[in-house]
Scaffold this motif. Sequence first.
Motif, PDB file in Angstrom:
ATOM      1  N   CYS A  13      36.180  13.397  -7.446  1.00  0.00           N
ATOM      2  CA  CYS A  13      37.375  13.136  -8.331  1.00  0.00           C
ATOM      3  C   CYS A  13      36.932  13.883  -9.560  1.00  0.00           C
ATOM      4  O   CYS A  13      36.155  13.389 -10.037  1.00  0.00           O
ATOM      5  N   ARG A  14      38.003  14.833 -10.147  1.00  0.00           N
ATOM      6  CA  ARG A  14      37.507  15.454 -11.240  1.00  0.00           C
ATOM      7  C   ARG A  14      37.916  14.441 -12.689  1.00  0.00           C
ATOM      8  O   ARG A  14      37.407  14.426 -13.586  1.00  0.00           O
ATOM      9  N   THR A  15      39.057  13.269 -12.237  1.00  0.00           N
ATOM     10  CA  THR A  15      39.360  12.573 -13.240  1.00  0.00           C
ATOM     11  C   THR A  15      38.474  11.587 -13.805  1.00  0.00           C
ATOM     12  O   THR A  15      38.035  11.299 -14.960  1.00  0.00           O
ATOM     13  N   CYS A  16      37.724  10.968 -12.995  1.00  0.00           N
ATOM     14  CA  CYS A  16      36.717  10.011 -13.073  1.00  0.00           C
ATOM     15  C   CYS A  16      35.188  10.454 -12.689  1.00  0.00           C
ATOM     16  O   CYS A  16      34.292   9.730 -12.874  1.00  0.00           O
ATOM     17  N   GLY A  17      35.089  11.907 -12.386  1.00  0.00           N
ATOM     18  CA  GLY A  17      33.779  12.285 -12.247  1.00  0.00           C
ATOM     19  C   GLY A  17      33.157  11.756 -10.747  1.00  0.00           C
ATOM     20  O   GLY A  17      31.915  11.729 -10.758  1.00  0.00           O
ATOM     21  N   GLY A  18      33.928  11.142 -10.009  1.00  0.00           N
ATOM     22  CA  GLY A  18      33.428  10.557  -8.677  1.00  0.00           C
ATOM     23  C   GLY A  18      33.062   8.978  -8.695  1.00  0.00           C
ATOM     24  O   GLY A  18      32.795   8.431  -7.760  1.00  0.00           O
ATOM     25  N   ALA A  19      33.256   8.396  -9.753  1.00  0.00           N
ATOM     26  CA  ALA A  19      32.782   6.830 -10.064  1.00  0.00           C
ATOM     27  C   ALA A  19      34.025   5.931  -9.542  1.00  0.00           C
ATOM     28  O   ALA A  19      33.619   4.942  -9.062  1.00  0.00           O
ATOM     29  N   GLY A  20      35.177   6.408  -9.852  1.00  0.00           N
ATOM     30  CA  GLY A  20      36.073   5.823  -8.937  1.00  0.00           C
ATOM     31  C   GLY A  20      36.791   4.834 -10.093  1.00  0.00           C
ATOM     32  O   GLY A  20      37.772   4.066  -9.863  1.00  0.00           O
ATOM     33  N   HIS A  21      36.512   4.833 -11.362  1.00  0.00           N
ATOM     34  CA  HIS A  21      36.875   3.839 -12.277  1.00  0.00           C
ATOM     35  C   HIS A  21      36.563   4.440 -13.823  1.00  0.00           C
ATOM     36  O   HIS A  21      35.714   5.332 -13.731  1.00  0.00           O
ATOM     37  N   ASP A  22      37.123   3.732 -14.812  1.00  0.00           N
ATOM     38  CA  ASP A  22      36.694   4.191 -16.057  1.00  0.00           C
ATOM     39  C   ASP A  22      35.391   3.376 -16.650  1.00  0.00           C
ATOM     40  O   ASP A  22      35.942   2.018 -16.907  1.00  0.00           O
ATOM     41  N   ALA A  23      34.185   3.629 -16.860  1.00  0.00           N
ATOM     42  CA  ALA A  23      33.120   2.690 -16.949  1.00  0.00           C
ATOM     43  C   ALA A  23      33.394   2.252 -18.354  1.00  0.00           C
ATOM     44  O   ALA A  23      32.809   1.174 -18.756  1.00  0.00           O
ATOM     45  N   LYS A  24      34.183   3.049 -19.516  1.00  0.00           N
ATOM     46  CA  LYS A  24      34.229   2.524 -20.887  1.00  0.00           C
ATOM     47  C   LYS A  24      35.229   1.131 -21.033  1.00  0.00           C
ATOM     48  O   LYS A  24      35.177   0.552 -21.680  1.00  0.00           O
ATOM     49  N   ALA A  25      36.012   1.010 -19.842  1.00  0.00           N
ATOM     50  CA  ALA A  25      36.874  -0.010 -20.186  1.00  0.00           C
ATOM     51  C   ALA A  25      36.072  -1.208 -19.484  1.00  0.00           C
ATOM     52  O   ALA A  25      36.626  -2.298 -19.723  1.00  0.00           O
ATOM     53  N   GLY A  26      34.853  -1.321 -19.024  1.00  0.00           N
ATOM     54  CA  GLY A  26      34.245  -2.252 -18.765  1.00  0.00           C
ATOM     55  C   GLY A  26      34.357  -2.877 -17.229  1.00  0.00           C
ATOM     56  O   GLY A  26      34.939  -2.420 -16.544  1.00  0.00           O
ATOM     57  N   TYR A  27      33.757  -4.014 -17.217  1.00  0.00           N
ATOM     58  CA  TYR A  27      33.736  -4.749 -15.860  1.00  0.00           C
ATOM     59  C   TYR A  27      33.853  -6.266 -15.887  1.00  0.00           C
ATOM     60  O   TYR A  27      33.827  -6.974 -16.883  1.00  0.00           O
ATOM     61  N   THR A  28      34.212  -6.944 -14.653  1.00  0.00           N
ATOM     62  CA  THR A  28      34.232  -8.339 -14.606  1.00  0.00           C
ATOM     63  C   THR A  28      33.603  -8.591 -13.571  1.00  0.00           C
ATOM     64  O   THR A  28      33.331  -8.034 -12.285  1.00  0.00           O
ATOM     65  N   GLN A  29      33.007  -9.776 -13.496  1.00  0.00           N
ATOM     66  CA  GLN A  29      32.144 -10.506 -12.318  1.00  0.00           C
ATOM     67  C   GLN A  29      32.884 -10.519 -10.961  1.00  0.00           C
ATOM     68  O   GLN A  29      34.111 -10.917 -11.257  1.00  0.00           O
ATOM     69  N   CYS A  30      32.509 -10.198 -10.006  1.00  0.00           N
ATOM     70  CA  CYS A  30      33.134 -10.217  -8.794  1.00  0.00           C
ATOM     71  C   CYS A  30      33.499 -11.511  -8.194  1.00  0.00           C
ATOM     72  O   CYS A  30      32.392 -12.394  -8.157  1.00  0.00           O
ATOM     73  N   GLY A  31      34.609 -11.980  -8.113  1.00  0.00           N
ATOM     74  CA  GLY A  31      34.951 -13.379  -7.648  1.00  0.00           C
ATOM     75  C   GLY A  31      34.569 -13.633  -6.001  1.00  0.00           C
ATOM     76  O   GLY A  31      34.420 -14.728  -5.807  1.00  0.00           O
ATOM     77  N   MET A  32      34.543 -12.549  -5.403  1.00  0.00           N
ATOM     78  CA  MET A  32      34.221 -12.901  -3.947  1.00  0.00           C
ATOM     79  C   MET A  32      32.878 -13.160  -3.806  1.00  0.00           C
ATOM     80  O   MET A  32      32.414 -14.001  -3.080  1.00  0.00           O
ATOM     81  N   CYS A  33      31.986 -12.454  -4.371  1.00  0.00           N
ATOM     82  CA  CYS A  33      30.689 -12.879  -4.353  1.00  0.00           C
ATOM     83  C   CYS A  33      29.820 -13.380  -5.246  1.00  0.00           C
ATOM     84  O   CYS A  33      28.520 -13.684  -5.223  1.00  0.00           O
ATOM     85  N   GLY A  34      30.626 -13.817  -6.287  1.00  0.00           N
ATOM     86  CA  GLY A  34      29.831 -14.379  -7.504  1.00  0.00           C
ATOM     87  C   GLY A  34      28.762 -13.464  -8.285  1.00  0.00           C
ATOM     88  O   GLY A  34      27.941 -14.235  -8.811  1.00  0.00           O
ATOM     89  N   GLY A  35      29.101 -12.181  -8.337  1.00  0.00           N
ATOM     90  CA  GLY A  35      28.188 -11.460  -8.702  1.00  0.00           C
ATOM     91  C   GLY A  35      26.868 -10.712  -7.903  1.00  0.00           C
ATOM     92  O   GLY A  35      26.050  -9.984  -8.518  1.00  0.00           O
ATOM     93  N   ARG A  36      26.770 -11.414  -6.887  1.00  0.00           N
ATOM     94  CA  ARG A  36      25.356 -11.265  -6.269  1.00  0.00           C
ATOM     95  C   ARG A  36      25.786  -9.919  -5.360  1.00  0.00           C
ATOM     96  O   ARG A  36      24.665  -9.205  -4.890  1.00  0.00           O
ATOM     97  N   GLY A  37      26.831  -9.338  -5.091  1.00  0.00           N
ATOM     98  CA  GLY A  37      26.947  -7.889  -4.434  1.00  0.00           C
ATOM     99  C   GLY A  37      26.840  -8.105  -2.789  1.00  0.00           C
ATOM    100  O   GLY A  37      26.966  -7.139  -2.179  1.00  0.00           O
ATOM    101  N   GLU A  38      26.791  -9.410  -2.392  1.00  0.00           N
ATOM    102  CA  GLU A  38      26.754  -9.670  -1.003  1.00  0.00           C
ATOM    103  C   GLU A  38      27.373 -10.951  -0.651  1.00  0.00           C
ATOM    104  O   GLU A  38      27.187 -11.851  -1.437  1.00  0.00           O
ATOM    105  N   ILE A  39      27.623 -11.348   0.479  1.00  0.00           N
ATOM    106  CA  ILE A  39      28.150 -12.520   1.184  1.00  0.00           C
ATOM    107  C   ILE A  39      27.718 -12.913   2.497  1.00  0.00           C
ATOM    108  O   ILE A  39      27.279 -12.013   3.087  1.00  0.00           O
TER     109      ILE A  39
END
Length: 223
Positions: A13-39
């Motif tokens: 994607c030319r808009t986001c450079g392939g990241a899928g999001h705007d990194a400058k806007a920041g992140y929130t911790q994933c509520g599904m896995c509690g930030g672990r990245g796996e369930i």
Amino acid sequence: IEKEIHYNVLVRCRTCGGAGHDAKAGYTQCGMCGGRGEIKENKQSFFGNFEQVKVCGACHGTGQIPKQVCATCRGSGRARGEKKVRMSIRPGIRDGQIIKIKGAGEAGERGAEEGDLYVAVRVKPHVSFERRDDDLFIEKNVTLTDLLVGKKLAVPTISGNTLHIEIPADWDVRSDLILQGEGMPHFGSGGRGDLVIKLKIKTPKKVSAKAKKIFEDLEGEIQ
């Protein structure tokens, strides 16, 4: 030969450079896995209960959820676009053969590397030659007088040359003439196949009385 091919495929994607999001806007911790990245999932089978660990589907294993998803690609990091690539086709390639071009396939999701492109080659039939493996076959019309007087035949080759060959006096017309090394190049190695000449006797539609008399006089001379 080299060919440039164009094809529609999923590209970064030319808009986001392939990241899928705007990194400058920041992140929130994933509520599904509690930030672990796996369930972890508990599953019950015939053999009892067992625990399975898998990548979190909400954050895709990162443990974070972007605050601003790309509106163009909707978070996938890729969109429909066109690619072009120059490919080299080596001598002797066969119909249906596959060429692999590394990194020329679809872009991966959310910045993952591109896949590979597989090109199936289609070889157009030749107007004069029939190909069987690396051997080439060609039909050549000859007349009875050509055979009797040992006239040289002009035979084209796949390289664009013309060879002048003489038919042996005791040649069996049911057999083929074989010119070694005048066929297709062996793909990926040295040497070439053979050129096989199939003689096709062309009989005259009409024979004059004078010609008949000549053939009758020669009948006793030809062994």
